[in-house]
Motif scaffolding. Sequence first.
Motif, PDB file in Angstrom:
ATOM      1  N   UNK A 111      28.363  53.242  40.405  1.00 22.43           N
ATOM      2  CA  UNK A 111      28.754  52.186  39.474  1.00 22.43           C
ATOM      3  C   UNK A 111      30.276  52.090  39.430  1.00 22.43           C
ATOM      4  N   UNK A 112      30.810  50.865  39.542  1.00 18.97           N
ATOM      5  CA  UNK A 112      32.256  50.681  39.537  1.00 18.97           C
ATOM      6  C   UNK A 112      32.613  49.314  38.974  1.00 18.97           C
ATOM      7  N   UNK A 113      33.882  49.091  38.789  1.00 19.07           N
ATOM      8  CA  UNK A 113      34.347  47.797  38.314  1.00 19.07           C
ATOM      9  C   UNK A 113      34.799  47.813  36.868  1.00 19.07           C
ATOM     10  N   UNK A 114      35.377  46.706  36.451  1.00 20.70           N
ATOM     11  CA  UNK A 114      35.921  46.578  35.107  1.00 20.70           C
ATOM     12  C   UNK A 114      35.132  45.523  34.337  1.00 20.70           C
ATOM     13  N   UNK A 115      35.149  45.625  33.023  1.00 19.69           N
ATOM     14  CA  UNK A 115      34.510  44.625  32.175  1.00 19.69           C
ATOM     15  C   UNK A 115      35.235  44.568  30.839  1.00 19.69           C
ATOM     16  N   UNK A 116      35.141  43.406  30.203  1.00 21.38           N
ATOM     17  CA  UNK A 116      35.775  43.225  28.894  1.00 21.38           C
ATOM     18  C   UNK A 116      34.711  42.784  27.896  1.00 21.38           C
ATOM     19  N   UNK A 117      34.794  43.328  26.692  1.00 25.72           N
ATOM     20  CA  UNK A 117      33.801  43.064  25.658  1.00 25.72           C
ATOM     21  C   UNK A 117      34.442  42.354  24.465  1.00 25.72           C
ATOM     22  N   UNK A 188      44.672  43.118  41.293  1.00 29.20           N
ATOM     23  CA  UNK A 188      44.279  44.448  41.751  1.00 29.20           C
ATOM     24  C   UNK A 188      43.037  44.442  42.635  1.00 29.20           C
ATOM     25  N   UNK A 189      42.456  43.286  42.832  1.00 27.83           N
ATOM     26  CA  UNK A 189      41.246  43.174  43.650  1.00 27.83           C
ATOM     27  C   UNK A 189      40.109  44.033  43.096  1.00 27.83           C
ATOM     28  N   UNK A 190      40.097  44.232  41.776  1.00 24.40           N
ATOM     29  CA  UNK A 190      39.022  44.988  41.154  1.00 24.40           C
ATOM     30  C   UNK A 190      37.772  44.125  41.026  1.00 24.40           C
ATOM     31  N   UNK A 191      36.633  44.763  41.121  1.00 24.45           N
ATOM     32  CA  UNK A 191      35.380  44.042  40.920  1.00 24.45           C
ATOM     33  C   UNK A 191      35.193  43.786  39.428  1.00 24.45           C
ATOM     34  N   UNK A 192      34.905  42.544  39.083  1.00 26.26           N
ATOM     35  CA  UNK A 192      34.693  42.204  37.687  1.00 26.26           C
ATOM     36  C   UNK A 192      33.206  42.260  37.348  1.00 26.26           C
ATOM     37  N   UNK A 193      32.896  42.952  36.279  1.00 22.60           N
ATOM     38  CA  UNK A 193      31.527  42.990  35.767  1.00 22.60           C
ATOM     39  C   UNK A 193      31.351  41.973  34.654  1.00 22.60           C
ATOM     40  N   UNK A 194      32.402  41.177  34.424  1.00 24.91           N
ATOM     41  CA  UNK A 194      32.288  40.043  33.519  1.00 24.91           C
ATOM     42  C   UNK A 194      32.795  40.277  32.114  1.00 24.91           C
ATOM     43  N   UNK A 195      32.733  39.194  31.326  1.00 23.42           N
ATOM     44  CA  UNK A 195      33.044  39.226  29.897  1.00 23.42           C
ATOM     45  C   UNK A 195      31.708  39.315  29.163  1.00 23.42           C
ATOM     46  N   UNK A 196      31.565  40.325  28.313  1.00 19.43           N
ATOM     47  CA  UNK A 196      30.286  40.565  27.656  1.00 19.43           C
ATOM     48  C   UNK A 196      30.469  40.620  26.138  1.00 19.43           C
ATOM     49  N   UNK A 197      29.335  40.563  25.451  1.00 22.05           N
ATOM     50  CA  UNK A 197      29.359  40.486  24.002  1.00 22.05           C
ATOM     51  C   UNK A 197      28.445  41.553  23.409  1.00 22.05           C
ATOM     52  N   UNK A 347      38.556  30.790  36.186  1.00 20.65           N
ATOM     53  CA  UNK A 347      38.165  32.145  36.525  1.00 20.65           C
ATOM     54  C   UNK A 347      36.656  32.294  36.415  1.00 20.65           C
ATOM     55  N   UNK A 348      36.221  33.248  35.585  1.00 20.81           N
ATOM     56  CA  UNK A 348      34.791  33.495  35.413  1.00 20.81           C
ATOM     57  C   UNK A 348      34.202  32.720  34.234  1.00 20.81           C
ATOM     58  N   UNK A 349      35.015  31.896  33.581  1.00 18.88           N
ATOM     59  CA  UNK A 349      34.570  31.191  32.389  1.00 18.88           C
ATOM     60  C   UNK A 349      34.491  29.688  32.590  1.00 18.88           C
ATOM     61  N   UNK A 350      33.565  29.060  31.882  1.00 22.33           N
ATOM     62  CA  UNK A 350      33.492  27.605  31.776  1.00 22.33           C
ATOM     63  C   UNK A 350      33.907  27.244  30.352  1.00 22.33           C
ATOM     64  N   UNK A 351      34.923  26.399  30.231  1.00 24.54           N
ATOM     65  CA  UNK A 351      35.398  26.000  28.914  1.00 24.54           C
ATOM     66  C   UNK A 351      34.961  24.563  28.634  1.00 24.54           C
ATOM     67  N   UNK A 352      34.476  24.332  27.414  1.00 23.92           N
ATOM     68  CA  UNK A 352      33.922  23.038  27.041  1.00 23.92           C
ATOM     69  C   UNK A 352      34.785  22.383  25.962  1.00 23.92           C
ATOM     70  N   UNK A 353      35.113  21.098  26.180  1.00 16.58           N
ATOM     71  CA  UNK A 353      36.042  20.386  25.305  1.00 16.58           C
ATOM     72  C   UNK A 353      35.399  19.124  24.731  1.00 16.58           C
ATOM     73  N   UNK A 354      35.845  18.760  23.528  1.00 17.01           N
ATOM     74  CA  UNK A 354      35.389  17.541  22.863  1.00 17.01           C
ATOM     75  C   UNK A 354      36.612  16.734  22.447  1.00 17.01           C
ATOM     76  N   UNK A 355      36.554  15.430  22.703  1.00 19.01           N
ATOM     77  CA  UNK A 355      37.660  14.558  22.323  1.00 19.01           C
ATOM     78  C   UNK A 355      38.798  14.600  23.317  1.00 19.01           C
ATOM     79  N   UNK A 356      39.613  13.557  23.281  1.00 13.10           N
ATOM     80  CA  UNK A 356      40.783  13.460  24.159  1.00 13.10           C
ATOM     81  C   UNK A 356      41.692  12.378  23.598  1.00 13.10           C
TER      82      UNK A 356
END
Length: 397
Positions: A111-117, A188-197, A347-356
Motif C-alpha cells: 500500500x502506498x500513496x498520499x490522501x487528504x481527508x 513529486x509524482x506521488x500516487x494520489x489516493x484522492x480526497x476523502x471524507x 485536478x482530481x475535482x469537478x467544481x460546479x458553479x451557478x450564475x454568471x
Amino acid sequence: MKVITIIGCALICMLSSLTYAQSKQFKVALDAGHGDHDFGAVYNGHIEKKIALAVVLKVGRILEKNSSIDVIYTRKSDQFIDLIERANIANRADANVFVSIHCNANPNPNADGCESWVMGLNKNASNLEAAKRENQVITLEKDYKQKYEGYDPKSPESIAVLGIAQEQYLEQSIALAGSVQNHFMDELNKKSRGVKQAPFMVLHKAYMPRVLIEIGFISNPAEGAKLDSEAGQEEIAQSIANAIISYKKEYYGQSESDTAVKPSQKMETEQTYKPTDSAMGTKPKATKSESKKPEVKPTEPKPKTEPEVSVATGVQFKVQLSASGKKIETTASNFKGLNGITVSEEGTLFKYFYGNSSNYEEAKRSLAEAKAKGYTSAFIIAFKNGKKVSVQEALKQ
C-alpha cells in the motif's frame, strides 16, 4: 442549541474574515499528529509522531518566509496535545485554515500513496475505519468520556454523529485538500489516493476550512524510508507549503511575498520510491529501461482545464456550489432545481458553479438562492478577463 451553534460558527467565520482583511495576514494552523506517549503508527523502525512533527516544522519554516502568512503550531516538540485542544489552538488564533499532518499504515506492505481527508459523514466502511483508528487516541486523554460527552471511538453510531452539521466549511476544505493532492502529484509524482471524507475528531471542532493529510505509508518499506529521510521530508514539506500558498492566492488574493518553492528533486527519477501496483488498481510506472523505447509525443501540450467563464472581458462572478471527485450531469434535477449549472475539472475535482454575472449584487442574490435551495456552504468566486482572482481584487474594479 443547534441554532446557537450555527450562529456561533458563522460569527467565528465572519470575525476570521474581518481579522484577515484588517491585518492582511493569512493564518495557518499546523498540527503534527500524535506525540509523546502516543506514537501513532510504527513500522520498520519508522515512527509516525516523529515524522509528522519533522514535516510540520519544515512546512512552517517555509511558510514563515512569506511576510503575509502567520503560522500557528499545535505542538513544536514531542508532547501530547488533546485532540479538542488542537482545534481550540487554531480557533483562538482565528486561523484561516487548519492542516493536520499524519502518516498512513496498512498491513499490506505494498500500500502506498498520499490522501487528504476533510470533515464529514461518509458511510464507506474503510473511511469510518480510518476515522475510528485516528479517533482512538482520545482514550489516552484524561477524563475523555466527560470531555467528549460520552463519545465512544469504538462505536460506529458515535462516529457518525460527528458528521452532522459539518457542511459549513466543507467546500473550502475540499478545495484545500484538492490543492494538496494536485501538488503532490505534479511536483513529486506521488500516487494520489484522492480526497476523502470522514468524521475525524481532530477536525470536528476547528471552525475553519480544515484537512488531515496522510503523507504516505510508513508500512511500505520504500515509502517509509523516504518519509523518514531528511530529503523526503523536505520535498513533502515544500509541496504542502506550495498547496497552502496556492489556496491562499485563490481565495484570499496574492501578496508580493507569496512565492512558491520549487522541490529540489523529483521522486519519479528515484528507483527506491517507484509507486507499486496497489489495491487501488493503478498501473506500475515504466522502468528506466522501458522509458527509452520510442514513443509518439503530441505536437502541442494539452492545456490545463480552466473554470468555464464568459467570453466577455472584465470582472465576472459565479457561485461555487460544490466540489466532488465524481462528474455529475449539469441538469437542474441534479442541482435541486437550479438551472444554468457549469462545471470545471481541476485536478482530481469537478467544481460546479451557478450564475454568471458582472454585477456583485446579482451574484449575492444567486448565492442567496443557492443557499435557500440547501447549498449552505456555497460561496462567490470571481474572474477577471477569464482568470480566477480573489473577490476582494474583483471588487476593486
